[in-house]
Design a protein around this motif. Structure first.
Motif, PDB file in Angstrom:
ATOM      1  N   LEU A  89     -31.830 -14.729  37.587  1.00  0.00           N
ATOM      2  CA  LEU A  89     -31.187 -13.776  38.269  1.00  0.00           C
ATOM      3  C   LEU A  89     -32.017 -12.392  38.423  1.00  0.00           C
ATOM      4  CD1 LEU A  89     -27.578 -14.008  36.735  1.00  0.00           C
ATOM      5  CD2 LEU A  89     -28.239 -14.675  38.894  1.00  0.00           C
ATOM      6  N   ASN A  90     -31.660 -11.612  39.208  1.00  0.00           N
ATOM      7  CA  ASN A  90     -32.250 -10.134  39.604  1.00  0.00           C
ATOM      8  C   ASN A  90     -31.635  -9.165  38.601  1.00  0.00           C
ATOM      9  OD1 ASN A  90     -33.898 -11.176  41.735  1.00  0.00           O
ATOM     10  ND2 ASN A  90     -32.272 -10.610  43.039  1.00  0.00           N
ATOM     11  N   VAL A  91     -32.553  -8.397  38.021  1.00  0.00           N
ATOM     12  CA  VAL A  91     -32.161  -7.479  37.105  1.00  0.00           C
ATOM     13  C   VAL A  91     -31.424  -6.403  38.038  1.00  0.00           C
ATOM     14  CG1 VAL A  91     -33.066  -5.941  35.390  1.00  0.00           C
ATOM     15  CG2 VAL A  91     -34.295  -7.868  35.796  1.00  0.00           C
ATOM     16  N   HIS A 124     -39.647   4.491  15.013  1.00  0.00           N
ATOM     17  CA  HIS A 124     -39.337   4.669  16.131  1.00  0.00           C
ATOM     18  C   HIS A 124     -40.514   4.303  17.305  1.00  0.00           C
ATOM     19  CE1 HIS A 124     -36.581   5.844  19.556  1.00  0.00           C
ATOM     20  NE2 HIS A 124     -37.312   6.623  19.875  1.00  0.00           N
ATOM     21  N   LEU A 125     -41.677   4.625  17.099  1.00  0.00           N
ATOM     22  CA  LEU A 125     -42.660   4.239  17.945  1.00  0.00           C
ATOM     23  C   LEU A 125     -42.969   2.496  17.902  1.00  0.00           C
ATOM     24  CD1 LEU A 125     -45.240   4.935  19.636  1.00  0.00           C
ATOM     25  CD2 LEU A 125     -46.468   5.019  17.368  1.00  0.00           C
ATOM     26  N   LEU A 126     -42.903   2.194  16.443  1.00  0.00           N
ATOM     27  CA  LEU A 126     -43.150   0.476  16.289  1.00  0.00           C
ATOM     28  C   LEU A 126     -42.291  -0.244  17.205  1.00  0.00           C
ATOM     29  CD1 LEU A 126     -44.098   0.614  12.453  1.00  0.00           C
ATOM     30  CD2 LEU A 126     -45.581  -0.006  14.488  1.00  0.00           C
ATOM     31  N   LYS A 127     -40.944   0.347  17.274  1.00  0.00           N
ATOM     32  CA  LYS A 127     -39.881  -0.445  17.916  1.00  0.00           C
ATOM     33  C   LYS A 127     -40.363  -0.541  19.388  1.00  0.00           C
ATOM     34  CE  LYS A 127     -35.982  -1.221  16.841  1.00  0.00           C
ATOM     35  NZ  LYS A 127     -35.120  -2.285  16.535  1.00  0.00           N
ATOM     36  N   LYS A 128     -40.843   0.882  19.977  1.00  0.00           N
ATOM     37  CA  LYS A 128     -41.259   0.813  21.482  1.00  0.00           C
ATOM     38  C   LYS A 128     -42.360  -0.002  21.649  1.00  0.00           C
ATOM     39  CE  LYS A 128     -39.361   5.512  22.486  1.00  0.00           C
ATOM     40  NZ  LYS A 128     -38.919   5.231  23.894  1.00  0.00           N
ATOM     41  N   ILE A 129     -43.365  -0.154  20.811  1.00  0.00           N
ATOM     42  CA  ILE A 129     -44.567  -0.752  21.122  1.00  0.00           C
ATOM     43  C   ILE A 129     -44.194  -2.152  20.892  1.00  0.00           C
ATOM     44  CG2 ILE A 129     -46.836  -1.300  20.118  1.00  0.00           C
ATOM     45  CD1 ILE A 129     -47.162   1.409  19.558  1.00  0.00           C
ATOM     46  N   GLU A 130     -43.366  -2.623  19.948  1.00  0.00           N
ATOM     47  CA  GLU A 130     -43.114  -4.013  19.889  1.00  0.00           C
ATOM     48  C   GLU A 130     -42.157  -4.459  21.177  1.00  0.00           C
ATOM     49  OE1 GLU A 130     -40.597  -6.955  16.735  1.00  0.00           O
ATOM     50  OE2 GLU A 130     -40.010  -4.684  17.082  1.00  0.00           O
ATOM     51  N   ARG A 131     -41.560  -3.687  21.929  1.00  0.00           N
ATOM     52  CA  ARG A 131     -40.847  -4.006  23.056  1.00  0.00           C
ATOM     53  C   ARG A 131     -41.925  -4.189  24.132  1.00  0.00           C
ATOM     54  NH1 ARG A 131     -38.253  -0.938  27.052  1.00  0.00           N
ATOM     55  NH2 ARG A 131     -38.536   0.979  25.780  1.00  0.00           N
ATOM     56  N   ARG A 132     -42.929  -3.002  24.324  1.00  0.00           N
ATOM     57  CA  ARG A 132     -43.527  -3.115  25.404  1.00  0.00           C
ATOM     58  C   ARG A 132     -45.043  -3.757  25.346  1.00  0.00           C
ATOM     59  NH1 ARG A 132     -42.003   3.123  26.235  1.00  0.00           N
ATOM     60  NH2 ARG A 132     -44.293   3.551  24.684  1.00  0.00           N
ATOM     61  N   GLY A 179     -34.447  -1.377  22.421  1.00  0.00           N
ATOM     62  CA  GLY A 179     -34.991  -2.378  21.515  1.00  0.00           C
ATOM     63  C   GLY A 179     -35.263  -3.799  21.662  1.00  0.00           C
ATOM     64  N   GLY A 180     -34.089  -4.256  22.531  1.00  0.00           N
ATOM     65  CA  GLY A 180     -33.892  -5.641  22.562  1.00  0.00           C
ATOM     66  C   GLY A 180     -33.243  -6.205  21.583  1.00  0.00           C
ATOM     67  N   ASP A 181     -32.515  -5.774  20.771  1.00  0.00           N
ATOM     68  CA  ASP A 181     -31.712  -6.342  19.398  1.00  0.00           C
ATOM     69  C   ASP A 181     -30.267  -6.485  19.788  1.00  0.00           C
ATOM     70  OD1 ASP A 181     -34.187  -6.491  18.342  1.00  0.00           O
ATOM     71  OD2 ASP A 181     -34.126  -4.868  17.295  1.00  0.00           O
ATOM     72  N   GLY A 187     -34.698  -9.759  23.609  1.00  0.00           N
ATOM     73  CA  GLY A 187     -35.585  -9.290  24.463  1.00  0.00           C
ATOM     74  C   GLY A 187     -34.953  -8.044  25.519  1.00  0.00           C
ATOM     75  N   ASP A 188     -35.419  -7.626  26.363  1.00  0.00           N
ATOM     76  CA  ASP A 188     -35.093  -6.535  27.107  1.00  0.00           C
ATOM     77  C   ASP A 188     -34.389  -7.183  28.402  1.00  0.00           C
ATOM     78  OD1 ASP A 188     -36.823  -7.396  28.903  1.00  0.00           O
ATOM     79  OD2 ASP A 188     -38.498  -5.893  28.567  1.00  0.00           O
ATOM     80  N   LEU A 189     -33.784  -6.132  29.232  1.00  0.00           N
ATOM     81  CA  LEU A 189     -33.021  -6.867  30.426  1.00  0.00           C
ATOM     82  C   LEU A 189     -33.840  -7.585  31.279  1.00  0.00           C
ATOM     83  CD1 LEU A 189     -30.823  -3.816  31.635  1.00  0.00           C
ATOM     84  CD2 LEU A 189     -30.291  -5.967  30.425  1.00  0.00           C
ATOM     85  N   ASP A 190     -35.131  -7.589  31.420  1.00  0.00           N
ATOM     86  CA  ASP A 190     -35.875  -8.228  32.431  1.00  0.00           C
ATOM     87  C   ASP A 190     -36.311  -9.729  31.690  1.00  0.00           C
ATOM     88  OD1 ASP A 190     -37.012  -6.256  34.464  1.00  0.00           O
ATOM     89  OD2 ASP A 190     -37.894  -5.217  32.826  1.00  0.00           O
ATOM     90  N   GLN A 191     -36.373  -9.731  30.589  1.00  0.00           N
ATOM     91  CA  GLN A 191     -36.478 -10.914  29.684  1.00  0.00           C
ATOM     92  C   GLN A 191     -35.020 -11.820  29.941  1.00  0.00           C
ATOM     93  OE1 GLN A 191     -37.805  -9.253  26.241  1.00  0.00           O
ATOM     94  NE2 GLN A 191     -39.884 -10.002  26.482  1.00  0.00           N
ATOM     95  N   ILE A 192     -33.968 -11.022  29.815  1.00  0.00           N
ATOM     96  CA  ILE A 192     -32.746 -11.849  29.810  1.00  0.00           C
ATOM     97  C   ILE A 192     -32.351 -12.278  31.079  1.00  0.00           C
ATOM     98  CG2 ILE A 192     -30.103 -11.120  29.693  1.00  0.00           C
ATOM     99  CD1 ILE A 192     -30.865  -9.300  27.287  1.00  0.00           C
ATOM    100  N   TYR A 193     -32.547 -11.344  32.060  1.00  0.00           N
ATOM    101  CA  TYR A 193     -32.181 -12.002  33.530  1.00  0.00           C
ATOM    102  C   TYR A 193     -33.247 -12.861  33.945  1.00  0.00           C
ATOM    103  CZ  TYR A 193     -28.160  -8.816  34.148  1.00  0.00           C
ATOM    104  OH  TYR A 193     -26.948  -8.208  34.080  1.00  0.00           O
TER     105      TYR A 193
END
Length: 663
Positions: A180-182, A111-119, A311-313, A169-175
């Motif tokens: 567009l603004n997130v 669970h931690l690895l998923k968070k760190i991979e994203r952040r 997780g961005g998946d 990716g996360d919402l910031d990366q997608i938008y």
């Protein structure tokens, strides 16, 4: 709240700060100083220890030491240190370490690895292979702790994490990619669910559109907690940030939140549908804890994908990613079952074929052809709702062809299907059947044609089968359809009323059908029988009258329809060139007429507003009704023939006409 069992040294800066805050909150809970989070599962191991308060203080001390080693300034006054006067043996006896299972530790690591991979993916390398626990815990063999909220697996096994299918990716990366603004409210909702250790996914259309590189319209959410829990969580965490939180429909248990800036979000609990006895809606639903089961109840594979914003998946249980890659539209599971549940899914299939331009699955096509008659078992309002969406996506020629291929055309619009066996002939038509001609007219419409114009093109010749007349001329059959415009108007009104079209749309569509021959002939005769300048003046006056009596958009639709109709009917090259020339002249005259009317409006002159029904009734002492409508048209036409240099002159001319009619 997450009180990590692993040593705090493995957390990144964000994680460490969050853990400090959560542990301070846990301390308040255990001390009885707050009403919230009393039954939070992460606190169970502390409560079951022989000294909960001492252990939470020791837990805070471990976080504090890690923070100090990194140069962070955490306040040591927030917790109480272990009594240093006690011997090691006394401490061991008093503060026996809390057991933590190996399964729980493994779960938290992943669970931690998923968070760190994203952040902070660059920090993954510093994570050791043999993860140590927090000093207050002791690892024992065992599965994940019973108090842990497990995230369901992608592949349906007992594994606790999603199998990664596609990282976007996360919402910031997608938008950012969309320029567009997130949506910040969406991010707030996601953060709240993450903080609560609850699953929060974005299903369906958002995922599909992102992967199709289209701009997503709405963000809806799906979660594993109940509607009541959703409501309580939002009210607590978003206090002052929303206008309204409400339950949307008892059957489906969807929570709808309207934010202060009027953004609306819907959050649904994962569910499994019961029997669809009405062929549209499930009689009941079962709230479940499985995203996979929720995906299996959905209509098409490309609409059954989930996006994990933490997780961005993208998570795929049904093969939607493969179908997106292969550009194929398929039902989830058995097509016959999906259709039997909700008959309107056949029209949704048409809509998504047009929206995606994907190819249909041939086995699904065969099933729909057999099931097509059942489309009439559902309320007309549902058929109309889908047709509204379909008509705005594509050219009506393509729509007719797809409906026909699925046998839906003959079941929804049998009158249109019957045009297939109604033949036409030269000199005006060499395109054989009226249905072929209708498709050609539809094809000739511009891309920006509105729905009214599209429906008018579809129905414009629907009266031909009832007015067909065959005569022999020079030993050749000539087919005519005198009066098909009037007959077609009546038939169209009947069809549209049954399908619950609005009164406005019925009026607009019917007018175009009723007048597509009559006014067309009038304009052609003016051009044909007058010198160019005189014809121009007469046409402009005539068109101004039409615009004043109806609207600019209606007359523009009329001109667009007659052009599409004429270009689909020309067989004689000489007549064809003349028709195109006349059509071009009519279009140019319309623009001039519109410009003159716009100039008059700048002067404050609007004939349709000047011709006031209330004034007419008062001056002529008549009641509302048909006579009033006739008089309004008569006066509007007379005023439209004149040019006025001021509003006052136009108003006086209106009153003069009334005085004349009164006398």
């Amino acid at each position: 709240m997450r009180l990590w069992s692993i040593h705090p040294k493995y957390l990144d800066k964000i994680g460490l700060v969050a853990l400090w805050r959560e542990a301070l909150l846990a301390k308040k809970v255990l001390e009885g100083k707050t009403k919230g989070y009393k039954n939070h599962p992460q606190l169970e191991r502390f409560k079951q220890s022989n000294n909960p308060i001492e252990f939470i203080n020791k837990y805070l001390e471990s976080i504090y030491k890690e923070a100090i080693s990194r140069g962070y300034k955490f306040d040591p006054k927030k917790f109480t240190r272990f009594d240093s006067s006690k011997t090691r043996r006394e401490k061991t006896k008093l503060y026996k370490k809390i057991n933590i299972t190996s399964g729980q530790l493994k779960y938290e690591i992943e669970h931690l690895l998923k968070k760190i991979e994203r952040r902070a993916p660059y920090e993954i390398e510093r994570i050791e292979k043999n993860i140590k626990t927090n000093p207050i815990f002791k690892t024992i063999k065992g599965k994940i702790e019973s108090w842990e909220k497990i995230i369901p697996s992608y592949d349906g096994t007992s594994k606790h994490m999603y199998k990664k299918t596609l990282h976007i990716g996360d919402l910031d990366q997608i938008y950012k990619k969309l320029n567009l603004n997130v949506p910040q409210n969406a991010k707030r909702i996601i953060e709240i669910f993450e903080k609560n250790n609850s699953i929060i996914l974005i299903p369906g259309g958002f995922v599909r559109d992102i992967l199709l590189e289209k701009i997503p319209h709405d963000i809806d959410f799906a979660t594993n907690i109940s509607p009541d829990e959703i409501e309580k969580l939002l009210k607590k965490e978003l206090s002052g940030e929303y206008k309204k939180i409400e339950l949307q429909g008892k059957t489906f248990g969807v929570i709808r939140i309207i934010m202060n800036d009027n953004e609306i979000y819907e959050i649904a609990t994962f569910r499994k549908d019961g029997v669809y006895s009405d062929g549209v809606h499930p009689d009941n639903i079962e709230v479940i804890n499985s995203a996979k089961e929720d995906a299996l109840r959905r209509d098409f594979t490309i609409n059954a994908l989930f996006y994990d914003p933490i997780g961005g998946d993208v998570i795929d249980y049904v093969g939607g990613l493969k179908d997106l890659q292969e550009k194929k539209l398929r039902f989830v599971g058995d097509a016959r079952q999906r259709i039997s549940e909700d008959k309107s899914r056949m029209l949704r299939y048409v809509r998504f074929l047009l929206y995606t331009n994907f190819s249909p699955d041939e086995s699904d096509i065969e099933i729909m052809k057999k099931e097509a008659p059942s489309i009439n078992n559902i309320p007309k309002e549902l058929i109309k709702r889908e047709l509204d969406k379909i008509i705005n996506i594509a050219n009506p020629k393509i729509i007719l062809e797809i409906l026909d291929k699925l046998n839906l055309l003959e079941n929804i619009f049998p009158e249109i299907k019957s045009l297939e066996i109604c033949e036409q002939s030269a000199p005006y038509h060499t395109e054989k059947s009226v249905l072929t001609h209708t498709k050609m007219v539809c094809k000739n419409l511009p891309e920006n044609a509105d729905s009214v114009l599209k429906w008018a093109a579809i129905f414009h010749d629907i009266g031909k089968p009832d007015t067909k007349n065959i005569k022999l001329k020079n030993n050749k059959e000539e087919i005519s359809f005198i009066g098909h415009d009037k007959v077609g108007t009546l038939k169209t009104k009947t069809i549209l009323k049954k399908l619950k079209f609005s009164k406005h749309d019925i009026e607009e569509i019917s007018w175009l059908i009723e007048n597509h021959i009559k006014i067309f002939v009038q304009l052609f005769d003016i051009i044909k029988n007058n010198k160019e300048q005189i014809a121009k003046e007469k046409c402009i006056k005539f068109l101004k009258k039409l615009i004043n009596s109806y609207s600019r958009n209606r007359i523009l639709n009329f001109i667009t329809l007659i052009r599409a109709d004429s270009l689909a009917s020309i067989s004689n090259p000489i007549n064809g060139k003349r028709s195109i020339r006349y059509l071009n002249l009519i279009a140019s005259y319309f623009e001039i007429a519109n410009q003159e009317l716009e100039y008059e409006k700048e002067l404050g002159i609007n004939i349709s507003k000047i011709v006031d029904g209330k004034i007419i009734m008062k001056k002529l002492n008549i009641a509302p009704g048909k006579k009033l409508g006739v008089l309004k048209n008569q006066i509007t036409n007379e005023l439209s023939d004149q040019k006025f240099n001021s509003l006052e002159i136009a108003q006086n001319a209106f009153l003069d006409i009334l005085d004349r009619l009164k006398n």
